[in-house]
Design an enzyme around this catalytic site. Structure first.
Site, PDB file in Angstrom:
ATOM      1  N   GLU A 292       0.826  -1.209   0.000  1.00 17.55           N
ATOM      2  CA  GLU A 292       0.000   0.000   0.000  1.00 17.55           C
ATOM      3  C   GLU A 292       0.860   1.259   0.000  1.00 17.55           C
ATOM      4  OE1 GLU A 292      -2.144  -3.085   2.685  1.00 17.55           O
ATOM      5  OE2 GLU A 292      -0.097  -2.569   2.062  1.00 17.55           O
TER       6      GLU A 292
ATOM      7  N   CYS B  63      -2.441  -4.103   7.158  1.00 19.48           N
ATOM      8  CA  CYS B  63      -2.077  -4.294   8.564  1.00 19.48           C
ATOM      9  C   CYS B  63      -2.606  -3.142   9.411  1.00 19.48           C
ATOM     10  CB  CYS B  63      -0.561  -4.430   8.717  1.00 19.48           C
ATOM     11  SG  CYS B  63       0.372  -2.974   8.206  1.00 19.48           S
TER      12      CYS B  63
ATOM     13  N   CYS C 120      -0.655   0.115   7.702  1.00 17.60           N
ATOM     14  CA  CYS C 120      -1.107   0.531   6.373  1.00 17.60           C
ATOM     15  C   CYS C 120      -2.546   1.029   6.404  1.00 17.60           C
ATOM     16  CB  CYS C 120      -0.970  -0.628   5.387  1.00 17.60           C
ATOM     17  SG  CYS C 120       0.745  -1.028   4.977  1.00 17.60           S
TER      18      CYS C 120
ATOM     19  N   ALA D 260      10.578 -38.519  -7.481  1.00  9.94           N
ATOM     20  CA  ALA D 260      10.543 -38.850  -8.904  1.00  9.94           C
ATOM     21  C   ALA D 260      10.490 -40.363  -9.032  1.00  9.94           C
ATOM     22  CB  ALA D 260      11.770 -38.288  -9.620  1.00  9.94           C
TER      23      ALA D 260
ATOM     24  N   ARG E 254      13.659 -25.354  -5.030  1.00 10.53           N
ATOM     25  CA  ARG E 254      14.567 -25.219  -3.892  1.00 10.53           C
ATOM     26  C   ARG E 254      14.841 -23.756  -3.562  1.00 10.53           C
ATOM     27  NH1 ARG E 254      19.233 -29.773  -5.320  1.00 10.53           N
ATOM     28  NH2 ARG E 254      17.858 -31.615  -5.182  1.00 10.53           N
TER      29      ARG E 254
ATOM     30  N   LEU F 110      21.642 -31.004  -2.544  1.00 13.36           N
ATOM     31  CA  LEU F 110      20.418 -30.302  -2.120  1.00 13.36           C
ATOM     32  C   LEU F 110      20.574 -28.788  -2.212  1.00 13.36           C
ATOM     33  CD1 LEU F 110      19.498 -32.491   1.006  1.00 13.36           C
ATOM     34  CD2 LEU F 110      18.828 -32.825  -1.394  1.00 13.36           C
TER      35      LEU F 110
ATOM     36  N   ARG G 113      21.646 -25.118  -8.117  1.00 16.41           N
ATOM     37  CA  ARG G 113      22.730 -25.012  -9.102  1.00 16.41           C
ATOM     38  C   ARG G 113      22.210 -24.732 -10.507  1.00 16.41           C
ATOM     39  NH1 ARG G 113      23.103 -29.475  -6.334  1.00 16.41           N
ATOM     40  NH2 ARG G 113      22.759 -30.872  -8.122  1.00 16.41           N
TER      41      ARG G 113
ATOM     42  N   GLY H  85      13.392 -52.609  -7.654  1.00 15.25           N
ATOM     43  CA  GLY H  85      13.962 -51.532  -6.856  1.00 15.25           C
ATOM     44  C   GLY H  85      13.038 -51.136  -5.731  1.00 15.25           C
TER      45      GLY H  85
ATOM     46  N   ARG I 272       9.951 -49.259  -4.304  1.00 18.43           N
ATOM     47  CA  ARG I 272       8.668 -48.749  -4.768  1.00 18.43           C
ATOM     48  C   ARG I 272       8.452 -47.317  -4.285  1.00 18.43           C
ATOM     49  NH1 ARG I 272       5.675 -50.707  -8.960  1.00 18.43           N
ATOM     50  NH2 ARG I 272       5.767 -52.977  -9.013  1.00 18.43           N
TER      51      ARG I 272
END
Length: 356
Positions: free
Chosen positions: A105, A132, A141, A211, A240, A260, A263, A328, A330
């Protein structure tokens, strides 16, 4: 590239011009930066959406576009946009740029040209979040809006923060200002769902993410496998950059040694967390450190520990439709209380976002 994104970077320098005039100017300037087809499609979508909107909704949509510009630097404050309109003309607009600095505002009023100041008594101010009413790092505001003598205020949604929570709206009404609440309310709430979850539940907004192959595995017989494409990997890094922390279990950390970090995108690295039975997640500590959002990336046991406790707000599943393995780990099973929020395809990869 969507037109709302493009538009959000436009009108800030044309805030006293006609809205449709701004769109034409901006699409002209973009011709050297992107294809004409993109511009035409985006303008068509905008005009189609505009035709279905009321004036209040159209200007509130502009507030949301502006608000998103504060995604990185407004934290831990919410993203907020504000637009001032007189006679169908935008005479001022702004958004909350950075925590500790002027709110939306304040910036909207500051953008009004001197020759338009006299029009404020006939103006409608649109703001995506309730103004606010308390002193924090900046003055209230609501007091500024009253001082400026605005005729009407349209609010997207009520601020659930305990210091506000309807008080700003009541202060405006007590001053004789007409206030309309709830225009594009769900969109306004969704924009700041991390902020609202943080203050309502006293914990971060939690995103479970994994994934999987086309036949539902997250690895290849216990070995890490590249499931994401270069493009969807970039989207993961974008996510991220937007969230406060990222978490994996100890086994995943030791097996895959994930960095993590951010990049493939521009932005800050999230806080890196590794948990196991001896070092469980402390949500209270995250709340105390103003971490408003958390990505949980695995592995399966870690993800299932959150699912079992119903401790999640959003689930993002990427599936490589062209990749299968013969065995693999699940992928976790989706809970029964989910529904699809969004679905995008990027070549052979599909990303589906689920919410409760």
């Amino acid at each position: 590239m969507s037109f709302p994104f493009l538009c959000a970077h436009l009108n800030y320098s044309y805030n006293s011009c006609d809205y449709s005039h701004n769109l034409k100017n901006y699409s002209y300037n973009l011709k050297s930066h992107c294809s004409f087809e993109i511009i035409v499609v985006s303008l068509h979508r905008y005009k189609t959406n505009e035709a279905m909107m009321t004036n209040d909704e159209m200007y509130m949509q502009r507030c949301l576009q502006l608000a998103r510009n504060g995604q990185q630097n407004a934290k831990p404050n919410p993203m907020v946009g504000a637009v001032i309109v007189v006679g169908g003309r935008i005479i001022g607009e702004g958004y909350h740029v950075r925590c500790g600095q002027g709110h939306a505002e304040v910036n909207a009023f500051a953008s009004v040209r001197p020759e338009d100041e006299a029009l404020l008594s006939e103006a409608t101010m649109y703001v995506s979040l309730e103004p606010c009413s308390h002193y924090g790092k900046t003055p209230p505001c609501a007091d500024l809006i009253i001082k400026k003598g605005v005729k009407r205020v349209v609010v997207g949604c009520i601020d659930e923060f305990a210091e506000v929570k309807g008080r700003g709206i009541q202060k405006l009404r007590d001053a004789g200002i007409e206030v309309t609440v709830g225009v594009l309310e769900q969109e306004c709430k969704a924009l700041n769902r991390r902020f609202f979850t943080f203050h309502r539940l006293h914990r971060p907004y939690i995103i479970l993410k994994w994934a999987q192959t086309a036949n539902g595995f997250i690895d290849d017989n216990g070995e890490a496998i590249a499931i994401s494409s270069p493009f969807t990997k970039m989207l993961s890094h974008k996510l991220r950059a937007e969230e406060g922390a990222i978490l994996v279990g100890r086994v995943t950390d030791e097996r895959e040694h994930p960095q993590l970090t951010v990049r493939e995108w521009v932005g800050p690295d999230p806080n890196r967390l590794v948990v196991d039975r001896q070092h469980p997640l402390n949500l209270e500590a995250l709340h105390a450190h103003n971490v408003q959002s958390l990505i949980v990336e695995g592995g399966r046991k870690t993800l299932e520990s959150f699912l079992v406790q119903d401790l999640w707000d959003e689930i993002r599943v990427e599936t490589n439709m062209a990749l299968t393995v013969n065995g693999g780990t699940r992928a976790p099973q989706l809970p029964a209380n989910v529904h699809v929020s969004s679905q995008q395809s990027y070549g052979n990869n599909m990303i589906i976002t689920y919410v409760k």
